[in-house]
Design a protein around this motif. Structure first.
Motif, short mmCIF file in Angstrom:
data_model
loop_
_atom_site.label_atom_id
_atom_site.label_comp_id
_atom_site.label_asym_id
_atom_site.label_seq_id
_atom_site.Cartn_x
_atom_site.Cartn_y
_atom_site.Cartn_z
N THR A 197 -10.82 -7.06 8.62
CA THR A 197 -10.06 -5.54 8.55
C THR A 197 -11.40 -4.85 7.15
O THR A 197 -10.59 -5.20 6.43
CB THR A 197 -8.71 -4.94 8.07
N ASP A 230 -12.27 -1.03 5.58
CA ASP A 230 -11.29 -0.20 5.32
C ASP A 230 -12.12 1.18 4.83
O ASP A 230 -11.78 1.86 4.27
CB ASP A 230 -10.15 -0.16 4.26
N PRO A 234 -0.47 -5.70 3.38
CA PRO A 234 -1.13 -3.82 3.42
C PRO A 234 -1.00 -3.96 1.61
O PRO A 234 -0.20 -4.25 1.02
CB PRO A 234 -0.43 -2.58 3.10
N THR A 241 4.54 -7.14 -1.83
CA THR A 241 3.32 -5.88 -1.21
C THR A 241 3.65 -4.59 -1.61
O THR A 241 4.75 -4.28 -2.16
CB THR A 241 3.64 -6.16 0.53
N ASP A 274 5.15 -3.11 8.21
CA ASP A 274 3.70 -2.69 7.55
C ASP A 274 2.69 -4.13 7.51
O ASP A 274 1.81 -3.95 7.89
CB ASP A 274 3.78 -2.04 6.34
N ALA A 314 -0.21 -5.16 10.13
CA ALA A 314 -1.45 -5.20 9.71
C ALA A 314 -2.47 -6.21 10.29
O ALA A 314 -3.78 -7.03 9.91
CB ALA A 314 -1.97 -5.43 8.42
N VAL A 356 -3.90 2.46 9.17
CA VAL A 356 -3.75 1.72 7.66
C VAL A 356 -2.79 3.12 6.96
O VAL A 356 -2.68 4.14 7.46
CB VAL A 356 -4.96 1.98 6.96
N SER A 357 -2.50 2.43 5.79
CA SER A 357 -1.61 3.80 5.35
C SER A 357 -2.06 5.38 5.14
O SER A 357 -3.23 5.11 4.82
CB SER A 357 -1.01 3.09 4.08
N VAL A 387 -4.28 4.75 1.94
CA VAL A 387 -5.60 4.00 1.76
C VAL A 387 -6.23 4.89 2.39
O VAL A 387 -8.05 4.63 2.78
CB VAL A 387 -5.80 2.74 2.74
#
Length: 955
Positions: A378, A380, A394, A788, A852, A856, A931-932, A935
């Motif tokens: 992943t 970001d 996350p 988390t 979440d 992910a 993503v959240s 982020v």
């Protein structure tokens, strides 16, 4: 062989009389046409065009008639030196008498027009150079050369002899003789011992070189001396003759009390080491004379499985043994802190070899792991995160995968971050292999070895015949890379120093969702690495410092979209000393001490320009020490016991805004650990490995106890089964406990419990042949107290501003137990270093996991890696394809990470040059990760098609 424009040579049937091979294919036809074109051009006086056609014809089918025509063209053009050379070369061919006379007349005709030097050497066959060696050899002595009048330097070289040179003055129409003696390069072997008068030979049936005591002058290099005396058992001694030095050799022949016979040892690899009863006995092929009876014969070579078998020697008879050596992957150390084969390792293990690292052209650890069974990535645009077996929660900074650099933990102690991309190193040029160990590793390594351990093993030197290596690379998105390494080594000492740097401007634009904002630029990255490694006997030293700066285009944590200044900077360094020595045949002591540092700084633009940038930072310095004892309790039982300590000298963190510049709460901790690993071979087909570790933290009330049990069995000849049950833990770090950004988006947790995992795993492999293996595996994970980064649901939001309050982000332990069930399958075929087919598939399903966490990771992963040598193996073609399913239920396809990614590369060696040209994401697949909001301001798009060109030279 007359030489007029209309002479018989123009009409000769050269294909029938050629000295070189006649090829009944297109080459012969093309050569014939080129020859006819040359004839036509010559007949019209166009000698330059004729030369071009004749050279083309000669390259296709070497032929003495064409060589004669080339010489005549040069003569017609007035290039008498070149004409003389070709006539002279032609005279060395096996010519009929009439043709030889014609060539001799041509040479005599040219003699008044050229200046000649006749070079002879003792011994014959030396390469002859004129003026400069880098201009290439003019042939081998004896040789007559036509040169321009004046002074010339004549140099001669021959392997095993000292080069020599002289200067001559040449005059047109005269021949100057040059006779040079080449001195043999030798070393001295001082042979002493008993019995006196024993004969020394360099082969079992070779001539006698001398009788003990004797000083032998031999050419440098490795060889086997055979010593024989009446009434004594003959001996073989492997020696390495030094250049210009003296090697003492003490010989002791045992009195022969029993009849002897001979063992003829051959193998499918010449030069393989032969040992008899544990003692060196030469290199294949070889003949070994042994006393009557049973002996243990071992044949081994690099990159192949050794062959070990018993042979029975019969008096005055000859026994023939042929060893079939098959490819074997490199051993692995990370699974048990000592070198074991992949089959012996008490865990599911994959090793990425140096051949794969070079052929696929991976730049980062993350790229190398993308095709490994069970792993996914992943990105970001801030960091690259490793996921394994369905987990990449996350807020996780690779804290649940322990990343080692030659056994040294690279995860920092402030945030537990494991570096996996350009934040670990600029490239993988210094890496020899990568060991991937799946499953819990806390029984040996303690906190962080939650889902697996990855050991990056660097090289120690460039090799005995290399001193300098320079790499340059360019790629897509304006990326450039330079890497330089220099090293020196001898059998007991070595030192290696390396510097590397890279720079990239990143993607031109980044679209954060569709519809969504488009960010221009702001994706640049820079990194630099310096390292030094040294070895002195049993002591080894290593120091490394790496820094990286990355612009962030995704507007994380509510920063202004498209504003410059949002970026992160990381520095990671360490210095380590290791000492390892055997105390006896059964005990080996290892000591290790290290000083580590990590620095992080984040710049977050909340005001639209760099003057309004907030920053946060983290810094840590810590000491570690370890003592380990490996005890061979018996031939079938090995016990490893160790004690490890850590002292955190400094752990600081800040979150600085326009109105706040105070350090955050923090905590330093100390740690003492003890561990033991006992490995039994209960039966030739059954092994047991039991490990246990206890960690005592100064700031935790709990006492983590982490066991691991592995049973390795061969239920039948071609089957291998591994059953692993283990437990691992991860202690909350300072960042998770105390970090907050002045309550703008995040508040501190202050109290967290260690998270734990219990794993049950079974893996079975079946060998369809010696090179082809099929593997299936299943596992079940039970995770408790998973930490988390979550968003609170407080009645009164505690973060944000007074005018715009928001819910806080906070690290918290998940309630309940998260469960994972997974299945994996793989096929691996590798009959040689450069020929590989590797296919794998992974599936995982989670229960009692937060949304979440589920969103992910992909449920399905498939990958294929293919490596194929071309010709004699100097060129290789590599292809890698990976598929990952969508991650977020309800969002299908590429918008949720589903992608088929294909990479292709061509690599190879040309002399001292190594090259690579490759393309990543060949199909230009467009996909993004959801993503959240904290982020990124939207889904993070992944890079499309990119290329990489790299050239490495070693000297």
């Amino acid at each position: 062989m007359r030489a007029s424009a209309l002479g018989p040579w123009l009409l000769s049937l050269w294909l029938l009389t050629a000295a070189g091979p006649a090829l009944a294919d297109n080459n012969a036809d093309e050569a014939d046409i080129a020859f006819e074109l040359g004839n036509d051009a010559y007949s019209h006086g166009n000698y330059t065009e004729a030369l071009r056609s004749y050279f083309t014809s000669y390259r296709l089918v070497p032929n003495r008639n064409v060589l004669f025509n080339i010489a005549r063209c040069f003569e017609a053009l007035g290039k008498f030196n070149e004409a003389y050379r070709y006539y002279n070369d032609l005279l060395g061919e096996d010519l009929p008498a009439e043709d030889a006379s014609e060539v001799s007349r041509s040479l005599e005709r040219l003699r008044p027009k050229v200046a000649l030097v006749r070079v002879t050497t003792n011994p014959r066959g030396a390469d002859v150079f004129v003026d400069r060696a880098d201009l290439g050899s003019r042939g081998r002595s004896p040789q007559t050369l036509a040169l321009s009048p004046g002074r010339h330097k004549v140099l001669v070289q021959k392997s095993g002899y000292r080069p020599t040179e002289t200067t001559v003055t040449l005059t047109r129409g005269r021949e100057v003789p040059v006779d040079l003696d080449l001195a043999l390069i030798t070393g001295v072997v001082d042979v002493t011992g008993t019995p006196e008068g024993a004969e020394v030979r360099d082969s079992p049936t070779g001539p006698v070189l001398g009788r003990i005591p004797v000083k032998l002058r031999l050419s440098p290099g490795q060889r086997v001396l055979h010593v024989r005396a009446a009434g004594h058992a003959p001996g073989q001694y492997v020696i390495d003759v030094p250049s210009e030095g003296t090697l003492p050799l003490a010989v002791t022949l045992n009195a022969q009390t029993a009849p002897s016979g001979r063992v003829v040892v051959t193998a499918n690899h010449d030069g393989a080491t032969v040992r008899v009863d544990g003692r060196p006995a030469g290199f294949t092929p070889t003949v070994v004379t042994l006393p009557e009876g049973e002996h243990v014969l071992e044949v081994e070579s690099r990159d192949v499985r050794p062959v070990r078998q018993k042979v029975t020697v019969i008096p005055d008879q000859e026994v023939k043994v042929h060893a079939t050596l098959r490819y074997e992957p490199p051993p692995v150390r990370a699974a048990s802190k000592r070198l074991l084969s992949v089959d012996e390792a008490p865990a599911s293990t994959t090793v990425l070899t140096p051949e794969e690292l070079r052929a696929f052209g991976w730049r980062t650890l993350a790229q190398a792991l993308a095709g490994v069974r069970g792993f996914f990535l992943t990105d970001d645009r801030t960091y690259t995160y490793l996921g394994v077996r369905g987990f990449s929660p996350p807020g996780d900074l690779n804290t649940r995968i322990l990343i080692l650099w030659d056994g040294h933990a690279m995860n920092d102690v402030w945030a537990g971050q494991g570096y996996a991309a350009h934040d670990l190193s600029v490239d993988l040029e210094e890496v020899e292999r990568i060991e991937v160990v799946r499953g819990p590793g806390s029984a040996l390594y303690g906190t962080g070895a939650f889902f697996g351990v990855i050991n990056v093993v660097p090289r120690e030197s460039l090799g005995l015949d290399r001193r300098l290596e320079i790499t340059g690379a360019v790629g897509a998105m304006g990326s450039t890379l330079v890497h330089a390494t220099t090293s020196w080594e001898d059998p007991k000492r070595s030192v290696l120093f390396s510097l590397a740097g890279m720079k990239s401007h990143g993607a031109d634009t980044t679209r954060l969702g569709d519809p969504g904002p488009i960010v221009t630029g702001l994706d640049g990255e820079q990194a630099g690495t310096g390292s030094v490694r040294a070895r002195l006997g049993n002591l080894s030293l290593v120091a490394q410092l790496h820094g990286r700066s990355k612009d962030v285009p995704t507007a994380p944590y509510g920063t202004v979209v498209g504003a410059q200044g949002t970026r992160v900077q990381d520095v990671r360094g360490f210095a380590e000393a290791k000492y390892e020595r055997p105390l006896s045949e059964r005990f080996v002591l290892s000591l290790r001490g290290a000083l580590d540092l990590s620095r992080y700084k984040g710049h977050w633009n909340y005001g639209g320009d760099s003057t309004a940038t907030n920053t946060d930072s983290g810094a840590a310095d810590w000491l570690t020490a370890e003592a380990r004892l490996l005890a061979g309790l018996s031939d079938d039982n090995r016990l490893t016991v160790g004690v490890e300590g850590q002292a955190q000298l400094r752990v600081d963190q800040k979150s600085v805004g326009p109105a706040v510049d105070a350090p955050l709460d923090t905590r330093t901790r100390s740690l003492v650990s003890v561990y033991a690993l006992d490995e039994w071979r209960l039966h030739p087909r059954l092994s047991l490995s039991l490990g246990l570790r206890v960690d005592k933290y100064s700031d935790l009330d709990t006492l983590p106890l982490t066991p691991r049990l592995a049973v390795i069995g061969r239920p039948y000849e071609k089957g291998l089964t591994k059953l692993v049950i283990g437990r691992a833990f991860r202690a909350p770090n300072v960042y998770e406990l105390f970090y907050q950004d002045n309550f703008l988006t995040q508040r501190p947790a202050e109290q967290l419990e260690p998270e734990t995992i219990t794993t049950f795993e079974v893996e079975h492999s079946h060998d369809l042949s010696h090179e082809l293996r099929v593997t299936v595996a299943g596992y079940h994970n039970r995770i408790s107290q998973l930490i988390t980064l979550t968003s609170e649901s407080a009645a009164t939001p505690a973060c944000g501003t007074q005018s715009a309050p928001t819910q806080c982000l906070v690290y918290a332990n998940n309630s309940g137990e998260t469960l994972a069930w997974g299945a994996e399958a793989g096929l691996h075929w590798q009959p040689g270093r450069w020929l590989l087919v590797d296919l794998s598939y992974s599936y995982v399903t989670l229960r009692n996991a937060s949304q979440d966490v589920v969103e992910a990771a992909p449920a399905h992963l498939a990958s294929g890696r293919f490596l194929l040598p071309v010709g004699n193996g100097d060129m290789r073609i590599a292809t890698q394809a990976t598929y990952q399913s969508a991650r977020v239920p309800g969002i299908a396809g590429a918008d949720s990470g589903e992608a088929l990614l294909v990479g292709f590369g061509v690599s190879g060696d040309y002399g001292r040059l190594r090259y690579f040209a490759g393309v990543n994401n060949l199909l230009d697949t467009r996909y993004a990760f959801v993503v959240s909001d904290d982020v990124s301001a939207g889904p993070v798009p992944q890079y499309g098609r990119t290329f990489n060109l790299q050239l490495t030279g070693s000297f």
